[in-house]
Design an enzyme around this catalytic site. Structure first.
Site, PDB file in Angstrom:
ATOM      1  N   ARG A  36     -35.702  -3.724  -5.022  1.00  0.00           N
ATOM      2  CA  ARG A  36     -35.425  -3.644  -6.768  1.00  0.00           C
ATOM      3  C   ARG A  36     -35.040  -2.372  -7.107  1.00  0.00           C
ATOM      4  O   ARG A  36     -35.145  -1.901  -8.282  1.00  0.00           O
ATOM      5  CB  ARG A  36     -37.085  -3.937  -7.142  1.00  0.00           C
ATOM      6  CG  ARG A  36     -37.695  -5.227  -7.018  1.00  0.00           C
ATOM      7  CD  ARG A  36     -36.658  -6.224  -7.512  1.00  0.00           C
ATOM      8  NE  ARG A  36     -36.893  -7.688  -7.081  1.00  0.00           N
ATOM      9  CZ  ARG A  36     -36.214  -8.844  -7.206  1.00  0.00           C
ATOM     10  NH1 ARG A  36     -34.987  -8.776  -7.818  1.00  0.00           N
ATOM     11  NH2 ARG A  36     -36.623  -9.853  -6.830  1.00  0.00           N
ATOM     12  N   HIS A  66     -28.372  -4.943   4.012  1.00  0.00           N
ATOM     13  CA  HIS A  66     -28.206  -5.649   2.595  1.00  0.00           C
ATOM     14  C   HIS A  66     -28.685  -4.634   1.476  1.00  0.00           C
ATOM     15  O   HIS A  66     -29.891  -4.022   1.489  1.00  0.00           O
ATOM     16  CB  HIS A  66     -29.362  -6.910   2.514  1.00  0.00           C
ATOM     17  CG  HIS A  66     -29.020  -7.886   1.543  1.00  0.00           C
ATOM     18  ND1 HIS A  66     -28.877  -7.406   0.303  1.00  0.00           N
ATOM     19  CD2 HIS A  66     -28.686  -9.150   1.710  1.00  0.00           C
ATOM     20  CE1 HIS A  66     -28.704  -8.454  -0.410  1.00  0.00           C
ATOM     21  NE2 HIS A  66     -28.574  -9.555   0.378  1.00  0.00           N
ATOM     22  N   TYR A  69     -30.889  -5.933  -4.593  1.00  0.00           N
ATOM     23  CA  TYR A  69     -30.624  -6.730  -5.843  1.00  0.00           C
ATOM     24  C   TYR A  69     -30.291  -6.029  -7.136  1.00  0.00           C
ATOM     25  O   TYR A  69     -29.467  -6.571  -7.832  1.00  0.00           O
ATOM     26  CB  TYR A  69     -31.817  -7.608  -5.992  1.00  0.00           C
ATOM     27  CG  TYR A  69     -32.007  -8.501  -5.016  1.00  0.00           C
ATOM     28  CD1 TYR A  69     -30.939  -9.182  -4.128  1.00  0.00           C
ATOM     29  CD2 TYR A  69     -33.451  -8.905  -4.577  1.00  0.00           C
ATOM     30  CE1 TYR A  69     -31.450  -9.901  -2.947  1.00  0.00           C
ATOM     31  CE2 TYR A  69     -33.904  -9.510  -3.378  1.00  0.00           C
ATOM     32  CZ  TYR A  69     -32.968 -10.158  -2.793  1.00  0.00           C
ATOM     33  OH  TYR A  69     -33.030 -10.949  -1.640  1.00  0.00           O
ATOM     34  N   HIS A 106     -24.206  -8.340  -3.335  1.00  0.00           N
ATOM     35  CA  HIS A 106     -23.961  -9.221  -4.190  1.00  0.00           C
ATOM     36  C   HIS A 106     -22.950  -8.639  -5.216  1.00  0.00           C
ATOM     37  O   HIS A 106     -23.268  -7.403  -5.752  1.00  0.00           O
ATOM     38  CB  HIS A 106     -25.428  -9.580  -4.983  1.00  0.00           C
ATOM     39  CG  HIS A 106     -26.166 -10.374  -4.204  1.00  0.00           C
ATOM     40  ND1 HIS A 106     -27.477 -10.822  -4.807  1.00  0.00           N
ATOM     41  CD2 HIS A 106     -26.482 -10.582  -2.866  1.00  0.00           C
ATOM     42  CE1 HIS A 106     -28.180 -11.452  -3.718  1.00  0.00           C
ATOM     43  NE2 HIS A 106     -27.535 -11.503  -2.674  1.00  0.00           N
ATOM     44  N   GLU A 141     -20.880 -11.119  -1.016  1.00  0.00           N
ATOM     45  CA  GLU A 141     -21.823 -12.498  -0.668  1.00  0.00           C
ATOM     46  C   GLU A 141     -21.415 -13.472  -1.458  1.00  0.00           C
ATOM     47  O   GLU A 141     -21.457 -13.151  -2.749  1.00  0.00           O
ATOM     48  CB  GLU A 141     -23.224 -11.816  -0.831  1.00  0.00           C
ATOM     49  CG  GLU A 141     -24.177 -13.211  -0.496  1.00  0.00           C
ATOM     50  CD  GLU A 141     -25.581 -12.891  -0.318  1.00  0.00           C
ATOM     51  OE1 GLU A 141     -26.167 -14.029  -0.417  1.00  0.00           O
ATOM     52  OE2 GLU A 141     -26.125 -11.630   0.059  1.00  0.00           O
ATOM     53  N   ASP A 175     -23.539 -17.514   1.928  1.00  0.00           N
ATOM     54  CA  ASP A 175     -24.809 -18.118   2.036  1.00  0.00           C
ATOM     55  C   ASP A 175     -24.731 -19.552   1.869  1.00  0.00           C
ATOM     56  O   ASP A 175     -24.253 -19.868   1.023  1.00  0.00           O
ATOM     57  CB  ASP A 175     -25.708 -17.279   0.946  1.00  0.00           C
ATOM     58  CG  ASP A 175     -27.145 -17.536   0.861  1.00  0.00           C
ATOM     59  OD1 ASP A 175     -27.609 -18.824   0.905  1.00  0.00           O
ATOM     60  OD2 ASP A 175     -28.086 -16.785   0.992  1.00  0.00           O
ATOM     61  N   HIS A 178     -26.390 -20.653  -1.258  1.00  0.00           N
ATOM     62  CA  HIS A 178     -25.490 -20.335  -2.324  1.00  0.00           C
ATOM     63  C   HIS A 178     -24.336 -21.361  -2.730  1.00  0.00           C
ATOM     64  O   HIS A 178     -24.108 -21.792  -3.829  1.00  0.00           O
ATOM     65  CB  HIS A 178     -25.143 -18.763  -2.224  1.00  0.00           C
ATOM     66  CG  HIS A 178     -26.138 -17.839  -2.357  1.00  0.00           C
ATOM     67  ND1 HIS A 178     -25.837 -16.519  -2.233  1.00  0.00           N
ATOM     68  CD2 HIS A 178     -27.434 -17.877  -2.638  1.00  0.00           C
ATOM     69  CE1 HIS A 178     -26.986 -15.919  -2.388  1.00  0.00           C
ATOM     70  NE2 HIS A 178     -28.006 -16.968  -2.546  1.00  0.00           N
ATOM     71  N   HIS A 210     -25.630 -16.216   5.834  1.00  0.00           N
ATOM     72  CA  HIS A 210     -27.162 -16.398   5.646  1.00  0.00           C
ATOM     73  C   HIS A 210     -27.321 -17.826   5.566  1.00  0.00           C
ATOM     74  O   HIS A 210     -26.771 -18.667   4.953  1.00  0.00           O
ATOM     75  CB  HIS A 210     -27.422 -15.854   4.207  1.00  0.00           C
ATOM     76  CG  HIS A 210     -27.157 -14.297   4.047  1.00  0.00           C
ATOM     77  ND1 HIS A 210     -27.105 -13.802   2.783  1.00  0.00           N
ATOM     78  CD2 HIS A 210     -27.494 -13.320   5.090  1.00  0.00           C
ATOM     79  CE1 HIS A 210     -27.214 -12.573   2.840  1.00  0.00           C
ATOM     80  NE2 HIS A 210     -27.371 -12.038   4.301  1.00  0.00           N
ATOM     81  N   ASP A 223     -30.038 -20.392  -7.207  1.00  0.00           N
ATOM     82  CA  ASP A 223     -30.323 -19.869  -5.966  1.00  0.00           C
ATOM     83  C   ASP A 223     -32.044 -19.788  -5.702  1.00  0.00           C
ATOM     84  O   ASP A 223     -32.533 -19.218  -5.965  1.00  0.00           O
ATOM     85  CB  ASP A 223     -29.724 -18.393  -6.090  1.00  0.00           C
ATOM     86  CG  ASP A 223     -30.143 -17.512  -4.954  1.00  0.00           C
ATOM     87  OD1 ASP A 223     -30.486 -17.951  -3.981  1.00  0.00           O
ATOM     88  OD2 ASP A 223     -29.951 -16.216  -4.901  1.00  0.00           O
ATOM     89  N   HIS A 225     -33.957 -20.744  -2.168  1.00  0.00           N
ATOM     90  CA  HIS A 225     -33.851 -21.071  -0.798  1.00  0.00           C
ATOM     91  C   HIS A 225     -35.088 -21.799  -0.297  1.00  0.00           C
ATOM     92  O   HIS A 225     -36.132 -21.746  -0.830  1.00  0.00           O
ATOM     93  CB  HIS A 225     -33.899 -19.763  -0.005  1.00  0.00           C
ATOM     94  CG  HIS A 225     -32.777 -18.796  -0.229  1.00  0.00           C
ATOM     95  ND1 HIS A 225     -32.502 -17.651   0.412  1.00  0.00           N
ATOM     96  CD2 HIS A 225     -31.778 -18.909  -1.106  1.00  0.00           C
ATOM     97  CE1 HIS A 225     -31.448 -17.021   0.191  1.00  0.00           C
ATOM     98  NE2 HIS A 225     -30.727 -17.748  -0.973  1.00  0.00           N
ATOM     99  N   GLU A 255     -32.750 -16.438   5.901  1.00  0.00           N
ATOM    100  CA  GLU A 255     -33.508 -15.965   4.631  1.00  0.00           C
ATOM    101  C   GLU A 255     -34.346 -16.793   3.775  1.00  0.00           C
ATOM    102  O   GLU A 255     -34.638 -17.044   2.594  1.00  0.00           O
ATOM    103  CB  GLU A 255     -32.630 -15.291   3.702  1.00  0.00           C
ATOM    104  CG  GLU A 255     -31.612 -14.038   3.907  1.00  0.00           C
ATOM    105  CD  GLU A 255     -30.548 -13.780   2.776  1.00  0.00           C
ATOM    106  OE1 GLU A 255     -30.332 -12.425   2.579  1.00  0.00           O
ATOM    107  OE2 GLU A 255     -30.205 -14.506   1.720  1.00  0.00           O
TER     108      GLU A 255
END
Length: 275
Positions: A36, A66, A69, A106, A141, A175, A178, A210, A223, A225, A255
């Site tokens: 975050r 990674h 976000y 992203h 991604e 992904d 995704h 991913h 999105d 998972h 993930e």
């Protein structure tokens, strides 16, 4: 098979290597900082050496860093783009000190500015930051396409890459959740999807996957998972992906919504079907 899961940096890089080995993984993914946002933890040379030793002793494939976000290079808000610029630069500098050759982010959300403007802003920051001596491969991604996300199709990813000065430093991470949600039929036409990717971007730029099932249906742009074999993609389609001759030598990063034991079970299951 090169496979691992997402691991926490809370106890350091050497510990992540130990956890990966304990669950029969030979790679892993980690966030460069709190997902975050915020500052990255201080690097410890002894900790890094410990990870390198584990990777060498256990024949690891490439580990994947990674981005958080909150890194949004194409927000209409100056403050958000400034954070993205600073965090991206800092991450690449730190990765030069780690045994990590891949960095995934992203592309971001254009927040109403439009795709063309968003791509222009992403390219601007990439070109400010990526240098000739950058050793990390930066991965875009592929996204599910919710809201104003950029990267919802292969064409948008290609436009970003085309604008980068040092294109050789750029790659893509697919992904499975995704692209399934974005409308790429990897269940019934995996070969067709790969052919489309190759014709637009080039399979040589596909550097990692991913591996996730999807809670939401095909083309939903959601999105969400799911554990392997427990979603709309399904186990058989996952088998086809990890055993496909054009994909099987790539690193796979789980993930899925799991704890360590859950990841361990998935890794064991996937290793069996890939033999």
């Amino acid at each position: 098979m090169i496979i691992g899961s997402h691991l926490s940096t809370a106890k350091g890089f050497k510990n992540m290597g130990k956890v990966a080995v304990a669950m029969k993984a030979n790679t892993f993914q980690f966030f460069t900082r709190n997902p975050r946002g915020g500052k990255a933890r201080k690097l410890d040379e002894k900790d890094i050496r410990g990870l390198k030793e584990i990777m060498d002793e256990n024949n690891f494939g490439p580990i994947l860093a990674h981005a958080p976000y909150t890194l949004n290079m194409c927000s209409k808000t100056d403050k958000t783009r400034d954070f993205a610029r600073i965090a991206f630069k800092d991450d690449l500098e730190r990765l030069e000190k780690l045994p990590c050759s891949l960095y995934n982010f992203h592309p971001g959300s254009h927040t109403g500015q439009g795709v063309e403007k968003g791509i222009e802003q992403i390219v601007e920051i990439l070109n400010e930051t990526i240098k000739e001596d950058t050793t990390t491969t930066i991965l875009l991604e592929a996204m599910a396409g919710k809201g104003t996300e950029i990267g919802r199709n292969f064409e948008e990813l290609k436009k970003i890459i085309d604008g980068v000065n040092y294109k050789g430093k750029m790659g893509v991470c697919i992904d499975t959740c995704h692209i399934f949600a974005a409308g790429y039929d990897i269940v019934n036409d995996l070969d067709g999807v790969l052919e489309e990717f190759d014709s637009i971007i080039g399979l040589d730029r596909l550097k990692g996957i991913h591996l996730n099932d999807s809670m939401k249906p095909f083309g939903s742009n959601k999105d969400r998972h799911a554990p392997i074999g427990e979603g709309e993609i399904g186990f058989d389609a996952i088998v086809n992906i990890v055993t496909h001759p054009k994909l099987k030598n790539l690193p796979f990063y789980l993930e899925t919504p799991n704890d360590i034991e859950g990841y361990k079970r998935e890794i064991e299951m996937l290793r069996k079907i890939s033999q």
